[in-house]
Design a protein around this motif. Structure first.
Motif, PDB file in Angstrom:
ATOM      1  N   LYS A   8       0.835  -1.399  -0.102  1.00 23.43           N
ATOM      2  CA  LYS A   8       0.011  -0.012  -0.037  1.00 23.43           C
ATOM      3  C   LYS A   8       0.780   1.232  -0.173  1.00 23.43           C
ATOM      4  O   LYS A   8       0.643   2.221  -0.763  1.00 23.43           O
ATOM      5  N   ARG A  18      -6.073   5.177  -1.830  1.00 23.28           N
ATOM      6  CA  ARG A  18      -7.385   4.803  -1.026  1.00 23.28           C
ATOM      7  C   ARG A  18      -8.018   3.576  -1.495  1.00 23.28           C
ATOM      8  O   ARG A  18      -8.616   2.760  -0.631  1.00 23.28           O
ATOM      9  N   TYR A  19      -8.029   3.427  -2.854  1.00 28.86           N
ATOM     10  CA  TYR A  19      -8.719   2.122  -3.384  1.00 28.86           C
ATOM     11  C   TYR A  19      -7.941   0.971  -2.908  1.00 28.86           C
ATOM     12  O   TYR A  19      -8.513  -0.328  -2.639  1.00 28.86           O
ATOM     13  N   GLU A  21      -6.343   0.627  -0.118  1.00 34.22           N
ATOM     14  CA  GLU A  21      -6.591   0.326   1.301  1.00 34.22           C
ATOM     15  C   GLU A  21      -7.941  -0.437   1.384  1.00 34.22           C
ATOM     16  O   GLU A  21      -8.233  -1.278   2.463  1.00 34.22           O
ATOM     17  N   GLU A  22      -8.975  -0.027   0.575  1.00 30.34           N
ATOM     18  CA  GLU A  22     -10.149  -0.777   0.249  1.00 30.34           C
ATOM     19  C   GLU A  22     -10.199  -2.245   0.272  1.00 30.34           C
ATOM     20  O   GLU A  22     -10.338  -3.034   0.857  1.00 30.34           O
ATOM     21  N   ALA A  25      -8.533  -3.714   3.227  1.00 27.02           N
ATOM     22  CA  ALA A  25      -9.330  -4.056   4.289  1.00 27.02           C
ATOM     23  C   ALA A  25     -10.293  -5.263   4.048  1.00 27.02           C
ATOM     24  O   ALA A  25     -10.682  -5.988   5.004  1.00 27.02           O
ATOM     25  N   ALA A  26     -10.782  -5.202   2.737  1.00 27.00           N
ATOM     26  CA  ALA A  26     -11.420  -6.320   2.481  1.00 27.00           C
ATOM     27  C   ALA A  26     -10.895  -7.609   2.495  1.00 27.00           C
ATOM     28  O   ALA A  26     -11.506  -8.825   3.001  1.00 27.00           O
ATOM     29  N   SER A  38     -11.795  -4.324  -5.807  1.00 27.40           N
ATOM     30  CA  SER A  38     -11.124  -3.107  -5.393  1.00 27.40           C
ATOM     31  C   SER A  38      -9.670  -2.736  -6.082  1.00 27.40           C
ATOM     32  O   SER A  38      -9.417  -1.637  -6.427  1.00 27.40           O
TER      33      SER A  38
END
Length: 436
Positions: A8, A18-19, A21-22, A25-26, A38
């Motif tokens: 990241k 940011r995408y 990071e999504e 997280a998923a 993502s």
């Protein structure tokens, strides 16, 4: 395996990060389909962002940006879908942001994204596509390495810039500075495709006899530094270039190879046996004046073995009286400020074997061209050889060349003592003064 946090942090664009990071997280939540979708969104957004950034320079980027804006303003979903379908192709062939391998890998991401996002793509009775954690990590790593961590620099524009630098006064003449420049401007942040193409362009340029020697030598120095920066990538692309052209090189092309890429370690290993045999034969037959003046093959360090050995074997011809009389400039100019250390011992051996006054003087004349780089011990050894060879110590021509060497060579204690011995039978008063 790299940590997802490290991946990241390598993403250059804040928006794309940011995408990512999504996606991370998923992934950490076990939502692997969402993580993969993502990841594709991050790739698509990054290509579009770089397209808009590069559109300021015109060209294909401006055209793509205008097409996208037109589709958005008219809410033309079919054109928008078509634009997304072609993103990878345009990033590869249009914008040159990625290479062919990266394009293939990102296309697999695009296909897997479809399987995750469109249940209708699944055959009747089959379960929905469920990507494994390993597959998602692989796609995410590829996306970062191939695109998200790379700047918005097209290969073509970067290569055009390098071409301009080659002919400029600002091109670094010091190898260390050249290495720093190549890293900062091309290799540390360039795409893999750019790095590969830069190696190819540089290597091809060295093989063009019609290109001025100064520019070809700059390319050879660049090739040498590129190999230090990325040895595996360089050797791979060097073989690609040589495999295509080496069987078609004429004598001028072979000499360009010798005076360029043969100074780069690893080149000899990439040559076919037939090419090696032709290089050997060409260097045996080349005129001494061509080796010294036309191609300047003895300037500075010699090429790595075995080409350097081939050139050393020609010193007997290069120091012949007929050859020395044909040189049009000061011999020191042909050897440079830092001649190859192998030259002095070889030339000293030739001086020991001189069989005529004229021959001994010619060898010493060439030695005068490297006297500024001789060590104290080498000067003492040379004077010892000259005192033992009557074709030199008994020759006015030889003595004249040695006297010139006195002021160009080293001035240490060993040299002073050797000069005193040399002067003793010729000028007892001078020898006594030196010895005192």
């Amino acid at each position: 395996m790299r940590a997802l946090e490290d991946l990241k942090n390598q993403v250059r664009s804040q928006t794309s990060r940011r995408y990512v990071e999504e996606a991370v997280a998923a992934y950490n939540a076990g939502a692997y389909r969402a993580a993969l979708i993502s990841t594709w969104i991050a790739v698509a957004a990054d290509i579009i962002s770089k397209t808009r950034l590069m559109a300021e320079q015109g060209g294909i980027a401006r055209q793509l940006s205008d097409e996208l804006d037109q589709a958005i303003s008219t809410e033309n979903r079919r054109d928008l879908q078509e634009f997304e379908r072609n993103l990878i192709v345009q990033a590869h062939k249009g914008l040159e942001l990625i290479g062919s391998r990266e394009a293939e890998e990102l296309h697999r991401l695009y296909q897997d994204r479809h399987l995750c996002a469109h249940p209708a793509f699944v055959s009747d009775g089959d379960d929905l596509f469920s990507p494994s954690p390993e597959l998602v990590r692989a796609h995410l790593t590829t996306a970062v390495d191939a695109l998200l961590a790379q700047p918005a620099i097209t290969g073509r524009r970067a290569l055009e810039r390098f071409g301009r630098e080659l002919g400029s006064d600002s091109f670094p003449e010091d190898d260390a500075r050249l290495n720093d420049h190549l890293r900062a401007s091309y290799m540390d942040h360039g795409t893999k495709a750019l790095k590969e193409n830069l190696v190819k362009v540089v290597c091809k340029e060295t093989l063009k006899p019609e290109v001025p020697l100064r520019q070809r030598w700059r390319c050879a120095r660049t090739a040498r530094e590129l190999r230090k920066i990325a040895p595996g990538l360089f050797d791979e692309q060097l073989r690609v270039v040589l495999d295509r052209v080496q069987n078609h090189l004429d004598d001028a092309g072979l000499m360009a190879l010798v005076s360029g890429l043969c100074y780069v370690p690893g080149t000899w290993d990439a040559l076919h046996d037939g090419t090696r045999a032709r290089v050997d034969e060409l260097l045996r037959k080349a005129k001494p004046q061509d080796l010294m003046e036309t191609h300047v093959l003895f300037y500075g360090p010699l090429p790595p073995a075995p080409v350097g050995k081939m050139l050393l074997d020609r010193l007997e011809d290069i120091t012949s009286p007929n050859a020395v009389r044909g040189y049009t400039g000061p011999l020191a100019n042909y050897f440079g400020e830092n001649p190859d250390p192998q030259l002095v011992p070889k030339l000293t051996d030739l001086a020991a074997q001189a069989t005529s006054y004229e021959g001994g003087a010619a060898i010493l004349q060439v030695l005068n061209g490297v006297a500024h780089a001789m060590t104290d011990q080498q000067m003492a050894a040379l004077l010892e050889v000259c005192m033992s060879n009557g074709q030199i110590c008994g020759s006015v021509l030889g003595s004249r060349q040695i006297d010139r060497m006195r002021w160009h060579g080293p001035q240490g204690e060993l040299s002073e003592a050797a000069w005193a011995k040399w002067d003793a039978p010729r000028n007892p008063e001078r020898a006594e003064g030196l010895a005192g």
